[in-house]
Design a protein around this motif. Sequence first.
Motif, PDB file in Angstrom:
ATOM      1  N   ALA A   6       7.019  -1.566  16.180  1.00 31.71           N
ATOM      2  CA  ALA A   6       7.543  -2.397  15.092  1.00 31.71           C
ATOM      3  C   ALA A   6       6.419  -3.142  14.375  1.00 31.71           C
ATOM      4  O   ALA A   6       6.413  -3.251  13.140  1.00 31.71           O
ATOM      5  CB  ALA A   6       8.567  -3.381  15.643  1.00 31.71           C
ATOM      6  N   MET A   7       5.456  -3.634  15.142  1.00 27.47           N
ATOM      7  CA  MET A   7       4.310  -4.315  14.528  1.00 27.47           C
ATOM      8  C   MET A   7       3.518  -3.353  13.654  1.00 27.47           C
ATOM      9  O   MET A   7       3.113  -3.700  12.536  1.00 27.47           O
ATOM     10  CB  MET A   7       3.414  -4.905  15.624  1.00 27.47           C
ATOM     11  CG  MET A   7       4.020  -6.097  16.349  1.00 27.47           C
ATOM     12  SD  MET A   7       3.065  -6.592  17.806  1.00 27.47           S
ATOM     13  CE  MET A   7       1.517  -7.105  17.044  1.00 27.47           C
ATOM     14  N   ARG A   8       3.296  -2.139  14.149  1.00 26.50           N
ATOM     15  CA  ARG A   8       2.555  -1.149  13.351  1.00 26.50           C
ATOM     16  C   ARG A   8       3.316  -0.797  12.074  1.00 26.50           C
ATOM     17  O   ARG A   8       2.713  -0.635  11.004  1.00 26.50           O
ATOM     18  CB  ARG A   8       2.309   0.111  14.165  1.00 26.50           C
ATOM     19  CG  ARG A   8       1.292  -0.055  15.273  1.00 26.50           C
ATOM     20  CD  ARG A   8       0.874   1.286  15.858  1.00 26.50           C
ATOM     21  NE  ARG A   8       0.044   1.101  17.033  1.00 26.50           N
ATOM     22  CZ  ARG A   8      -1.259   0.843  17.000  1.00 26.50           C
ATOM     23  NH1 ARG A   8      -1.862   0.724  15.825  1.00 26.50           N
ATOM     24  NH2 ARG A   8      -1.953   0.695  18.116  1.00 26.50           N
ATOM     25  N   ALA A   9       4.631  -0.685  12.177  1.00 31.56           N
ATOM     26  CA  ALA A   9       5.424  -0.388  10.991  1.00 31.56           C
ATOM     27  C   ALA A   9       5.298  -1.511   9.962  1.00 31.56           C
ATOM     28  O   ALA A   9       5.099  -1.265   8.767  1.00 31.56           O
ATOM     29  CB  ALA A   9       6.883  -0.191  11.389  1.00 31.56           C
ATOM     30  N   PHE A  10       5.397  -2.748  10.411  1.00 29.04           N
ATOM     31  CA  PHE A  10       5.272  -3.892   9.510  1.00 29.04           C
ATOM     32  C   PHE A  10       3.890  -3.925   8.856  1.00 29.04           C
ATOM     33  O   PHE A  10       3.783  -4.084   7.625  1.00 29.04           O
ATOM     34  CB  PHE A  10       5.524  -5.178  10.293  1.00 29.04           C
ATOM     35  CG  PHE A  10       5.112  -6.424   9.569  1.00 29.04           C
ATOM     36  CD1 PHE A  10       5.797  -6.871   8.455  1.00 29.04           C
ATOM     37  CD2 PHE A  10       4.009  -7.155   9.999  1.00 29.04           C
ATOM     38  CE1 PHE A  10       5.408  -8.021   7.777  1.00 29.04           C
ATOM     39  CE2 PHE A  10       3.610  -8.299   9.339  1.00 29.04           C
ATOM     40  CZ  PHE A  10       4.317  -8.730   8.214  1.00 29.04           C
ATOM     41  N   ILE A  11       2.828  -3.776   9.641  1.00 26.61           N
ATOM     42  CA  ILE A  11       1.459  -3.789   9.099  1.00 26.61           C
ATOM     43  C   ILE A  11       1.284  -2.691   8.066  1.00 26.61           C
ATOM     44  O   ILE A  11       0.695  -2.892   6.991  1.00 26.61           O
ATOM     45  CB  ILE A  11       0.431  -3.624  10.238  1.00 26.61           C
ATOM     46  CG1 ILE A  11       0.432  -4.842  11.168  1.00 26.61           C
ATOM     47  CG2 ILE A  11      -0.969  -3.390   9.674  1.00 26.61           C
ATOM     48  CD1 ILE A  11      -0.067  -6.109  10.528  1.00 26.61           C
ATOM     49  N   THR A  12       1.805  -1.500   8.354  1.00 28.78           N
ATOM     50  CA  THR A  12       1.645  -0.365   7.446  1.00 28.78           C
ATOM     51  C   THR A  12       2.419  -0.576   6.151  1.00 28.78           C
ATOM     52  O   THR A  12       1.940  -0.225   5.066  1.00 28.78           O
ATOM     53  CB  THR A  12       2.097   0.933   8.130  1.00 28.78           C
ATOM     54  OG1 THR A  12       1.419   1.074   9.381  1.00 28.78           O
ATOM     55  CG2 THR A  12       1.779   2.140   7.260  1.00 28.78           C
ATOM     56  N   VAL A  13       3.612  -1.158   6.235  1.00 31.00           N
ATOM     57  CA  VAL A  13       4.382  -1.458   5.027  1.00 31.00           C
ATOM     58  C   VAL A  13       3.602  -2.409   4.127  1.00 31.00           C
ATOM     59  O   VAL A  13       3.527  -2.231   2.905  1.00 31.00           O
ATOM     60  CB  VAL A  13       5.760  -2.058   5.393  1.00 31.00           C
ATOM     61  CG1 VAL A  13       6.442  -2.638   4.153  1.00 31.00           C
ATOM     62  CG2 VAL A  13       6.645  -0.994   6.027  1.00 31.00           C
ATOM     63  N   VAL A  14       3.004  -3.439   4.720  1.00 33.18           N
ATOM     64  CA  VAL A  14       2.222  -4.394   3.931  1.00 33.18           C
ATOM     65  C   VAL A  14       1.010  -3.700   3.311  1.00 33.18           C
ATOM     66  O   VAL A  14       0.704  -3.887   2.124  1.00 33.18           O
ATOM     67  CB  VAL A  14       1.770  -5.582   4.804  1.00 33.18           C
ATOM     68  CG1 VAL A  14       0.868  -6.519   4.005  1.00 33.18           C
ATOM     69  CG2 VAL A  14       2.980  -6.340   5.335  1.00 33.18           C
ATOM     70  N   ASP A  15       0.310  -2.871   4.089  1.00 32.51           N
ATOM     71  CA  ASP A  15      -0.879  -2.187   3.575  1.00 32.51           C
ATOM     72  C   ASP A  15      -0.537  -1.234   2.435  1.00 32.51           C
ATOM     73  O   ASP A  15      -1.278  -1.123   1.449  1.00 32.51           O
ATOM     74  CB  ASP A  15      -1.566  -1.416   4.699  1.00 32.51           C
ATOM     75  CG  ASP A  15      -2.246  -2.326   5.709  1.00 32.51           C
ATOM     76  OD1 ASP A  15      -2.475  -3.508   5.384  1.00 32.51           O
ATOM     77  OD2 ASP A  15      -2.541  -1.860   6.832  1.00 32.51           O
ATOM     78  N   GLU A  16       0.582  -0.520   2.578  1.00 30.57           N
ATOM     79  CA  GLU A  16       0.961   0.485   1.581  1.00 30.57           C
ATOM     80  C   GLU A  16       1.813  -0.083   0.454  1.00 30.57           C
ATOM     81  O   GLU A  16       1.993   0.556  -0.588  1.00 30.57           O
ATOM     82  CB  GLU A  16       1.715   1.626   2.264  1.00 30.57           C
ATOM     83  CG  GLU A  16       0.901   2.391   3.295  1.00 30.57           C
ATOM     84  CD  GLU A  16      -0.270   3.132   2.666  1.00 30.57           C
ATOM     85  OE1 GLU A  16      -0.189   3.491   1.470  1.00 30.57           O
ATOM     86  OE2 GLU A  16      -1.281   3.339   3.386  1.00 30.57           O
ATOM     87  N   ASN A  17       2.385  -1.265   0.695  1.00 31.14           N
ATOM     88  CA  ASN A  17       3.161  -2.003  -0.319  1.00 31.14           C
ATOM     89  C   ASN A  17       4.539  -1.397  -0.607  1.00 31.14           C
ATOM     90  O   ASN A  17       5.268  -1.905  -1.461  1.00 31.14           O
ATOM     91  CB  ASN A  17       2.372  -2.132  -1.635  1.00 31.14           C
ATOM     92  CG  ASN A  17       2.743  -3.378  -2.409  1.00 31.14           C
ATOM     93  OD1 ASN A  17       3.149  -4.374  -1.823  1.00 31.14           O
ATOM     94  ND2 ASN A  17       2.632  -3.320  -3.721  1.00 31.14           N
ATOM     95  N   THR A  18       4.892  -0.312   0.063  1.00 31.72           N
ATOM     96  CA  THR A  18       6.243   0.246  -0.057  1.00 31.72           C
ATOM     97  C   THR A  18       6.635   0.853   1.284  1.00 31.72           C
ATOM     98  O   THR A  18       5.779   1.301   2.055  1.00 31.72           O
ATOM     99  CB  THR A  18       6.342   1.350  -1.133  1.00 31.72           C
ATOM    100  OG1 THR A  18       5.596   2.478  -0.726  1.00 31.72           O
ATOM    101  CG2 THR A  18       5.863   0.865  -2.494  1.00 31.72           C
ATOM    102  N   PHE A  19       7.956   0.909   1.519  1.00 30.88           N
ATOM    103  CA  PHE A  19       8.447   1.524   2.748  1.00 30.88           C
ATOM    104  C   PHE A  19       8.252   3.041   2.723  1.00 30.88           C
ATOM    105  O   PHE A  19       7.984   3.653   3.756  1.00 30.88           O
ATOM    106  CB  PHE A  19       9.937   1.191   2.932  1.00 30.88           C
ATOM    107  CG  PHE A  19      10.181  -0.177   3.494  1.00 30.88           C
ATOM    108  CD1 PHE A  19      10.351  -0.361   4.859  1.00 30.88           C
ATOM    109  CD2 PHE A  19      10.229  -1.284   2.674  1.00 30.88           C
ATOM    110  CE1 PHE A  19      10.578  -1.629   5.390  1.00 30.88           C
ATOM    111  CE2 PHE A  19      10.451  -2.558   3.186  1.00 30.88           C
ATOM    112  CZ  PHE A  19      10.619  -2.725   4.551  1.00 30.88           C
TER     113      PHE A  19
END
Length: 303
Positions: A6-19
């Motif tokens: 879940a943490m990796r998913a959240f970090i990646t969403v922020v980095d990529e700026n979209t789901f």
Amino acid sequence: MDRLSAMRAFITVVDENTFSRAAERLDMSPQLVSKYVSWLEQQLGVRLLNRTTRKVHLTEAGSRYYQRAGQLLDELDDLETQLDDSQNGVRGLLRISAPVSFATRHLAPLLCDFQKQHPGISIDLQLNDRKVDIVEEGFDVALRIGHLKNSSMIARKIAPIRLVMCAAPSYLQQHGTPACLQDLQQHRYLRYSYLDDSDLPLHEALMEGRSRGGRQAGDMISNNGDVLTEAAIQGAGIAIQPTFIAGPALADGRLQMILPEHEPTPMALYAVYAHRQLLASKVRTFIDFMDGYYGDVPWWDRF
């Protein structure tokens, strides 16, 4: 659900700026990524992201969590990489960009010693004095000489770089030894073309009074410090050069320092790389190996 995922998913969403882009990077569905982030928010009891149809925006709590969670995941990745390296050894091709003169004079022993310790690493060394684009040109690490400036890159200091102004005794006997900065204006200047630093009084004093093109009769300009140092040894003029090039000639008397009281502020050799997150073990191992290799006072400064 798994908290780390879940943490990796959240970090990646922020980095990529979209789901959707985060889902592509993580190789999972956007719905699952959204579930991970929603579950994480429920576990923490705070909203981390404000969602719109096109973008996501961090809340104040989300910004704080993003910074700390990223650090924790980086440390976990580093730990797992180190454990894997201890079992299987570091492997891969390491692409390095380095300055021409420093590399030809001082880099080969370091690289050979490094490969003795890590025989699974191959090296592709490219020499160039220009500032390469590490990401665009596919380098793992670049060695750069200068003053550290604000940058998106990460840098580690490897060795101090001392600059001195010098000339051959024969040149000084013929043209006189400068006693102050003003005396430099009439001397021949053997100028390194990439040196344009307003914080160097010696450079500014040598440039003062020259023609619009920055030259006067007898000057020499080159993008290679070895050429300029050899020209200085031959009595062609005054040069401002790093001691990793001029040190041997200063030690044996072929060159003589001028105005040492105005010696420029030391620069440094830095290892520069793109980012710390998921840093390849070959890069981390190489940077750690370089750290301290040349010592606090490198051998070329012991004259």
